[in-house]
Design a protein around this motif. Structure first.
Motif, PDB file in Angstrom:
ATOM      1  N   GLN A  56       3.917  -1.203   4.106  1.00  0.00           N
ATOM      2  CA  GLN A  56       2.587  -1.551   4.608  1.00  0.00           C
ATOM      3  C   GLN A  56       1.943  -2.453   3.557  1.00  0.00           C
ATOM      4  O   GLN A  56       1.752  -2.025   2.411  1.00  0.00           O
ATOM      5  CB  GLN A  56       1.754  -0.282   4.805  1.00  0.00           C
ATOM      6  N   VAL A  57       1.662  -3.692   3.923  1.00  0.00           N
ATOM      7  CA  VAL A  57       1.115  -4.635   2.940  1.00  0.00           C
ATOM      8  C   VAL A  57      -0.302  -5.045   3.317  1.00  0.00           C
ATOM      9  O   VAL A  57      -0.681  -5.058   4.498  1.00  0.00           O
ATOM     10  CB  VAL A  57       1.984  -5.910   2.819  1.00  0.00           C
ATOM     11  N   ARG A  58      -1.058  -5.368   2.281  1.00  0.00           N
ATOM     12  CA  ARG A  58      -2.431  -5.792   2.486  1.00  0.00           C
ATOM     13  C   ARG A  58      -2.449  -7.263   2.904  1.00  0.00           C
ATOM     14  O   ARG A  58      -1.812  -8.097   2.247  1.00  0.00           O
ATOM     15  CB  ARG A  58      -3.193  -5.600   1.172  1.00  0.00           C
ATOM     16  N   LEU A  62     -13.309  -6.399  -2.757  1.00  0.00           N
ATOM     17  CA  LEU A  62     -12.365  -7.291  -2.073  1.00  0.00           C
ATOM     18  C   LEU A  62     -11.378  -6.556  -1.167  1.00  0.00           C
ATOM     19  O   LEU A  62     -11.089  -7.023  -0.070  1.00  0.00           O
ATOM     20  CB  LEU A  62     -11.590  -8.135  -3.100  1.00  0.00           C
ATOM     21  N   PRO A  63     -10.803  -5.398  -1.601  1.00  0.00           N
ATOM     22  CA  PRO A  63      -9.835  -4.744  -0.701  1.00  0.00           C
ATOM     23  C   PRO A  63     -10.441  -4.393   0.646  1.00  0.00           C
ATOM     24  O   PRO A  63      -9.734  -4.365   1.657  1.00  0.00           O
ATOM     25  CB  PRO A  63      -9.444  -3.466  -1.465  1.00  0.00           C
ATOM     26  N   VAL A  98       0.836  -1.194   0.000  1.00  0.00           N
ATOM     27  CA  VAL A  98       0.000   0.000   0.000  1.00  0.00           C
ATOM     28  C   VAL A  98       0.880   1.256   0.000  1.00  0.00           C
ATOM     29  O   VAL A  98       0.621   2.214  -0.711  1.00  0.00           O
ATOM     30  CB  VAL A  98      -0.945  -0.007   1.220  1.00  0.00           C
ATOM     31  N   ARG A  99       1.903   1.255   0.831  1.00  0.00           N
ATOM     32  CA  ARG A  99       2.885   2.332   0.836  1.00  0.00           C
ATOM     33  C   ARG A  99       4.153   1.831   1.521  1.00  0.00           C
ATOM     34  O   ARG A  99       4.155   0.743   2.104  1.00  0.00           O
ATOM     35  CB  ARG A  99       2.360   3.604   1.520  1.00  0.00           C
ATOM     36  N   GLY A 100       5.194   2.579   1.439  1.00  0.00           N
ATOM     37  CA  GLY A 100       6.422   2.144   2.079  1.00  0.00           C
ATOM     38  C   GLY A 100       7.546   3.112   1.801  1.00  0.00           C
ATOM     39  O   GLY A 100       7.437   3.971   0.923  1.00  0.00           O
ATOM     40  N   HIS A 101       8.581   3.004   2.610  1.00  0.00           N
ATOM     41  CA  HIS A 101       9.763   3.843   2.397  1.00  0.00           C
ATOM     42  C   HIS A 101      10.923   3.257   3.200  1.00  0.00           C
ATOM     43  O   HIS A 101      10.729   2.380   4.060  1.00  0.00           O
ATOM     44  CB  HIS A 101       9.493   5.296   2.816  1.00  0.00           C
TER      45      HIS A 101
END
Lengths: 425, 425
Positions: free
Chosen positions: B119-121, B407-408, B106-109
């Motif tokens: 950040q993973v689903r 679904l998300p 979803v996002r990350g750094h």
């Protein structure tokens, strides 16, 4: 001045406060990012200007706390002095500098029929907060709520009643001087338990309720509320030392995670050592902890490897110490470590120390916690460390927010569609 | 075959079912996208292969329903025949074809200290559903939950008990034949009200609970649950006709929104006409509705402009008819229209018909509903129309999901950090 709306109803119940907050939320939702930042700087200025008044009210709370015999730790968390008031104001300025989440287009596309569809970030509306003695939470949550375009209704701990009353009054006056309806910041402290009850049952008025404090406070709010709650839970945090864990990483990470700030939820509480690494790692890690004054509660194997270890009981595995205590257990395999974590973890943060990529990735995939780390201290589970600026709390539930909550977690979304007469076929 | 885990405990309480579902969720969370799609195709095949058995069980429900005197509409929604079973299977295949949300970053750094943060689903874990008579919901929700890596615990209406029992049995057998633990699909129907209670109070076992059905069912679940709930609410849906509304758009959109499928939550229930457009628009829009058999409940002004209009009462503004009835009111201004919507809307969908960009944008900004439209039919609030494939329901709350849920929305996230010995300074 068009953004001022004057309340004309007499306020005499907590429900009235919720109603006024809901009306105010319509105003805060439409403020621009610049208007919100200006209002926050005005609040920071006002906190500094009214420092003496804040500290005097806080002295009343402290005196009452001493009479009531609350502990030294609680008294310290309750205390406001000139540097602490300055820190409150500075925190508000930092929140003013954070990017405004409102208006972000999360996703969108043009429908086959030409309707332009977008999902945009909007404020929740009214954010409720029920929390305990620390008066800085009053200012932090009000500032975070305002930055994200929300109105806020606060219910602080009775131990901080005088401090919170003045803080809320100062913030409201600052809003009003900026031409913003002061009802955007409300307190229901004056209503005692009825205030908390009104928040928990405020369906249609409270869009989200965040409890912050002890496990029993959170449990009460989650169980009693009919409004949506974001649970910020306890951290029974684990570190696993794999067979391949380098001694230096193991020692540094465990000591940092336990000792740097033992009283917070991301501090480590249990170390699980894989049997293949026990001979090599238990003694140096335990000695390093003991050298920092940590009491180790160990299983039989740990006690045969290190002197001065207390015997661990079932309770130790389940305890969030929040003190210079740590539980240590030798497990036969990564499977057993994962099983121990499934059983005792509160789903906050866990970390593995390993150089084996298979074990690192298996741990990251299978541990069902808000934050799962490999080769890093559990102390990193924190809004500032994650780059969010301030933090509302750390969510240990899975709905809406999980892990450190920043400003975007204080927003909802709505779908906007712009068409030119389209109908469904 | 490693993904089969055999349950060894005797199941005799709904809590046991929740426990088995939680264990199964560990398996479904690790299934690949391909494995989940294969399992869904196996379920679709099994539904077709057991069509006769399903229809026979459904006949028992229908016979009981007739004896109990449930209405013709409910009986029709309860009925399964060969084409409807084929449609059930086809829906499952469509869900199999949807993109798998699990694993999305979803996002990350990279943190300043080098820890790689993302950040993973991830699946929620255990999804609970409490719903009413329609047996297709049993299959839809099970398939959506499985596609998103969740285990599911179902509580269907007692009117569909025989049908649901067979459907759940067929789906479980299909999972088992695929080497997937069948406990990923559970029903607590056999436990009656105790099954629903266990779901609502299943803290630690149920990660999210979705009620689908009547307003009273949803109210009960929201009020009683201590687990997180996603509220799928009623739709008291409004259309505003602005002074500048083109007659053709106004007529087409109102008629489509009311008449195309009056029994669903995105159908229009009230039309608000701005006074400046009343003379020009009320008569043609009302006539077009009447020509389609719609009964209009109008205020005084509407009744002076059109023949055959019932007088509207306060109740009409608050009613979600779900029938060929519509309320119509002339308001002095867009302010008054917005005020009416604030008072009576359930926060589902509202639309404005206008060519004035100021009014369109003000409406889009100020209406606090899940979906806000300009110049498009309210019937577009739908998972398929939004491009989500199937739909779990339409959320009218603001936490986690708002509007059509795809679904998300059946997933959570977790934070993963990969470091190399970093500690917090």
């Amino acid at each position: 001045m068009s953004i001022v709306e004057t309340a004309e109803v007499a306020v005499d119940t907590p429900q009235d406060r919720l109603r006024l907050a809901k009306d105010a939320a319509r105003v805060t939702a439409r403020l621009t990012s610049g208007e919100k930042a200006d209002a926050l700087h005005a609040i920071a200025d006002a906190l500094l200007a009214h420092g003496d008044e804040i500290i005097a009210a806080n002295a009343d709370d402290l005196a009452r706390g001493e009479r009531d015999g609350i502990g030294a730790g609680l008294l310290d968390r309750l205390r406001l002095d000139t540097p602490r008031v300055a820190a409150l104001a500075e925190a508000v300025r930092q929140i003013a500098a954070l990017p405004d989440p409102v208006g972000e287009i999360v996703r969108g596309h043009r429908m086959p029929n030409g309707v332009n569809l977008e999902q945009v970030r909007v404020p929740f509306g009214v954010v409720g907060a029920i929390y305990e003695a620390r008066p800085n939470v009053t200012v932090d949550i009000a500032a975070l709520a305002l930055r994200s375009g929300n109105a806020v209704v606060l219910r602080g701990g009775s131990a901080a009643l005088s401090s919170n009353t003045v803080l809320v009054g100062v913030m409201r006056d600052a809003l009003e001087a900026q031409g913003i309806v002061p009802d955007a910041i409300q307190s229901v402290d004056a209503f005692g338990r009825d205030g908390a009850k009104a928040l928990m049952h405020g369906r249609g008025f409270v869009d989200v309720l965040v409890p912050r404090g002890s496990a029993s406070l959170i449990e009460t709010v989650v169980t009693e509320s009919t409004v949506p709650v974001i649970e910020t839970g306890a951290g029974n945090v684990h570190i696993v030392l794999d067979d391949s864990a380098p001694e230096e990483w193991a020692r540094d990470i465990v000591v940092n995670a336990k000792v740097q700030r033992p009283s917070v939820c991301n501090a480590a509480e249990t170390v699980l050592v894989l049997r293949g690494a026990a001979e090599r790692l238990v003694a140096p890690v335990a000695s390093a902890l003991q050298a920092q004054g940590v009491t180790i509660h160990g299983d039989e194997t740990v006690r045969t490897l290190v002197e001065g270890v207390e015997p661990a009981t079932e309770d130790d595995w389940a305890t969030e110490y929040l003190t210079l205590d740590i539980a240590m257990r030798v497990v036969d395999s990564l499977d057993d470590a994962l099983e121990h974590i499934r059983r005792y973890s509160t789903g906050h943060t866990e970390s593995i120390v390993t150089t084996d990529v298979r074990n690192a990735e298996r741990f990251l995939a299978e541990v069902d916690s808000a934050v799962v780390l490999a080769n890093a201290s559990t102390r990193f589970t924190d809004g500032s460390e994650f780059g969010f600026g301030a933090e509302v709390g750390i969510s240990t539930q899975k709905l809406h927010a999980r892990g450190p909550m920043g400003l975007p977690e204080l927003t909802s979304t709505k779908w906007l569609g712009r068409g030119s007469g389209q109908v469904r076929v």
